[in-house]
Structure formats: structure tokens, C-alpha cells
Design a protein around this motif. Structure first.
Motif, PDB file in Angstrom:
ATOM      1  N   GLY A 134       6.868  -3.500  -0.549  1.00  0.00           N
ATOM      2  CA  GLY A 134       5.949  -3.252   0.556  1.00  0.00           C
ATOM      3  C   GLY A 134       4.538  -3.768   0.339  1.00  0.00           C
ATOM      4  O   GLY A 134       4.276  -4.626  -0.494  1.00  0.00           O
ATOM      5  N   LYS A 135       3.635  -3.210   1.132  1.00  0.00           N
ATOM      6  CA  LYS A 135       2.207  -3.485   1.021  1.00  0.00           C
ATOM      7  C   LYS A 135       1.528  -2.164   0.723  1.00  0.00           C
ATOM      8  O   LYS A 135       2.162  -1.125   0.701  1.00  0.00           O
ATOM      9  CB  LYS A 135       1.699  -4.094   2.316  1.00  0.00           C
ATOM     10  CG  LYS A 135       2.324  -5.449   2.622  1.00  0.00           C
ATOM     11  CD  LYS A 135       1.726  -6.046   3.871  1.00  0.00           C
ATOM     12  CE  LYS A 135       2.192  -7.466   4.042  1.00  0.00           C
ATOM     13  NZ  LYS A 135       3.414  -7.625   4.769  1.00  0.00           N
ATOM     14  N   GLU A 136       0.221  -2.175   0.504  1.00  0.00           N
ATOM     15  CA  GLU A 136      -0.496  -0.955   0.137  1.00  0.00           C
ATOM     16  C   GLU A 136      -0.417   0.123   1.209  1.00  0.00           C
ATOM     17  O   GLU A 136      -0.533   1.300   0.908  1.00  0.00           O
ATOM     18  CB  GLU A 136      -1.947  -1.274  -0.194  1.00  0.00           C
ATOM     19  CG  GLU A 136      -2.086  -2.049  -1.485  1.00  0.00           C
ATOM     20  CD  GLU A 136      -3.531  -2.295  -1.861  1.00  0.00           C
ATOM     21  OE1 GLU A 136      -4.422  -1.648  -1.301  1.00  0.00           O
ATOM     22  OE2 GLU A 136      -3.751  -3.139  -2.735  1.00  0.00           O
ATOM     23  N   ASP A 137      -0.216  -0.265   2.474  1.00  0.00           N
ATOM     24  CA  ASP A 137      -0.145   0.718   3.553  1.00  0.00           C
ATOM     25  C   ASP A 137       1.290   0.958   4.036  1.00  0.00           C
ATOM     26  O   ASP A 137       1.501   1.539   5.091  1.00  0.00           O
ATOM     27  CB  ASP A 137      -1.022   0.276   4.719  1.00  0.00           C
ATOM     28  CG  ASP A 137      -0.604  -1.067   5.298  1.00  0.00           C
ATOM     29  OD1 ASP A 137       0.175  -1.790   4.646  1.00  0.00           O
ATOM     30  OD2 ASP A 137      -1.063  -1.390   6.402  1.00  0.00           O
ATOM     31  N   SER A 138       2.284   0.543   3.258  1.00  0.00           N
ATOM     32  CA  SER A 138       3.688   0.685   3.648  1.00  0.00           C
ATOM     33  C   SER A 138       4.193   2.105   3.464  1.00  0.00           C
ATOM     34  O   SER A 138       3.760   2.825   2.574  1.00  0.00           O
ATOM     35  CB  SER A 138       4.563  -0.257   2.829  1.00  0.00           C
ATOM     36  OG  SER A 138       4.258  -1.586   3.096  1.00  0.00           O
ATOM     37  N   VAL A 163       8.359  -7.424  -5.070  1.00  0.00           N
ATOM     38  CA  VAL A 163       7.213  -6.605  -4.674  1.00  0.00           C
ATOM     39  C   VAL A 163       7.677  -5.652  -3.579  1.00  0.00           C
ATOM     40  O   VAL A 163       8.342  -6.047  -2.630  1.00  0.00           O
ATOM     41  CB  VAL A 163       6.035  -7.475  -4.175  1.00  0.00           C
ATOM     42  CG1 VAL A 163       4.880  -6.606  -3.700  1.00  0.00           C
ATOM     43  CG2 VAL A 163       5.586  -8.425  -5.270  1.00  0.00           C
ATOM     44  N   SER A 191       9.741  -7.836  -0.754  1.00  0.00           N
ATOM     45  CA  SER A 191       9.286  -9.209  -0.557  1.00  0.00           C
ATOM     46  C   SER A 191      10.492 -10.154  -0.536  1.00  0.00           C
ATOM     47  O   SER A 191      11.555  -9.817  -1.053  1.00  0.00           O
ATOM     48  CB  SER A 191       8.346  -9.596  -1.701  1.00  0.00           C
ATOM     49  OG  SER A 191       9.047  -9.545  -2.944  1.00  0.00           O
ATOM     50  N   GLY A 193       2.927   1.266  -2.189  1.00  0.00           N
ATOM     51  CA  GLY A 193       3.434  -0.080  -2.010  1.00  0.00           C
ATOM     52  C   GLY A 193       2.527  -1.115  -2.657  1.00  0.00           C
ATOM     53  O   GLY A 193       1.446  -0.809  -3.164  1.00  0.00           O
ATOM     54  N   GLY A 194       2.965  -2.355  -2.654  1.00  0.00           N
ATOM     55  CA  GLY A 194       2.181  -3.454  -3.204  1.00  0.00           C
ATOM     56  C   GLY A 194       2.380  -3.655  -4.694  1.00  0.00           C
ATOM     57  O   GLY A 194       1.691  -4.462  -5.301  1.00  0.00           O
TER      58      GLY A 194
END
Length: 187
Positions: free
Chosen positions: A165-169, A163, A139, A92-93
Motif C-alpha cells: 500500500g501507501k502511507e494512507d492505505s 511494497v 505494488s 502502508g508504504g
């Protein structure tokens, strides 16, 4: 190297040198828990074919690095009328455009030449995708997206502005490539 040719109905060609092999066929489009996969065991010595069905489950949050699974659905159907789906995974991210280009998934279609797209600036609108499932991992729409897509369906996004998710998604996304050219309708 041994090449096996098969279709959705069964195996078309089995080389004589093959003693035992496992083939995994994905049965469902959804990536959710409960997806069935088939393992076909072929034993050339006894000329027998056995099929086993296993149901996969979603991994726990503690297993492995965080990853987002993608199912990219092509705008054209296969000759048998089923959707052409490519399965990929990514962290993610990242922008959806970058994920698609790094994984060699068709993004621009007829606009693939450099002079026909803006290269990720959000000004041309040629990287439109439809989010079939998993919109919660994306996002919010940027002002450029809102402007370019104001007359389009709400599920459509610009891949260069989205974008994932995030890096931990963790999660699953089903993305329709080139929705303006698709040969089928989602129910």
C-alpha cells in the motif's frame, strides 16, 4: 500474573484467584466485515460460564490512523488440523519483508541463516510468500520478481520486493508463509 490455558474447544485451566475475565477467540480466518468474536465471561464465585457472540464491522475511513491488517498463515497446520494464523497490523508504504521481520513472523524458514539469504536484495528467492487475499494493496511485480518467479504461481511474491500500500492505505491482507512448504491447499 495469571496464566489461562485454553484450546479451541474450551477452557482447560482456571486459577482460583480469577474472579472475572474476558477471553477473545477469533473464529474465522477472514478479516472482512462480519468476523465473529466470542467473549467468554467466567465468574468463579458462581461457577458459571456465559458466552456472548458479537459481530465486528470494518471501521470507517475517518476512525484512527490508516492501518493495514494482516493474517499470516503458517505453512504447517496446528495439531487439530486448523491453520496457524498470526494477526498483525502495520502502516502502508513499507516492504512486506520489513513488516514480517519487525513483527517476528517467520519469513525464511529453513533459510533463516544470514548466508542462505540475500538480506532483501531480491536475488536469492528465499522470502517467497503467497498472497491469498488483498493483492490489490500490493505494488506491481518488479523485474527481479518477474525473473525469479517466472515458473511459479502468479499469487507468489518476493517479500523483499513487495511494497504494501501507501502511507494512507487501509485494508486486509492474507499472506501464506513459505508456500513451497505448506501442508494445505487453498480453495
Amino acid at each position: 500474573m495469571v496464566v489461562l490455558q485454553f484450546n479451541s474447544l474450551g477452557l482447560l485451566l482456571l486459577p482460583q484467584t480469577t474472579k472475572k475475565c474476558h477471553i477473545r477467540l477469533s473464529q474465522n480466518l477472514k478479516l472482512r466485515e462480519g468476523r465473529k468474536s466470542y467473549a467468554i465471561n467466567i465468574d468463579s464465585q458462581t461457577s458459571s460460564i456465559s458466552e456472548t457472540t458479537a459481530t465486528t464491522t470494518t471501521p470507517d475511513a475517518d476512525e484512527g490512523p490508516p492501518v493495514i491488517d494482516f493474517a499470516f498463515v503458517n505453512s504447517r497446520l496446528l495439531p487439530d488440523g486448523s491453520p496457524d494464523v498470526q494477526y498483525r497490523s502495520a502502516c502502508g508504504g513499507q516492504k512486506l519483508r520489513d513488516i514480517m521481520l519487525e513483527n517476528h513472523v517467520e519469513l525464511y524458514g529453513p533459510y533463516a541463516r544470514p548466508l542462505l539469504n540475500c538480506g532483501g536484495g531480491g536475488t536469492c528467492g528465499t522470502c517467497i510468500v503467497e498472497v491469498v487475499d488483498g493483492n490489490e494493496l500490493l505494488s506491481p511485480k518488479t523485474p527481479k520478481e518477474k525473473e525469479k518467479l517466472k515458473k511459479q504461481p502468479k499469487k507468489w511474491r518476493l517479500a523483499c520486493q513487495t511494497v504494501v500500500g501507501k502511507e494512507d492505505s487501509r485494508g486486509e491482507l492474507i499472506i501464506q508463509q513459505l508456500p513451497e512448504w505448506k501442508a494445505h491447499e487453498w480453495e
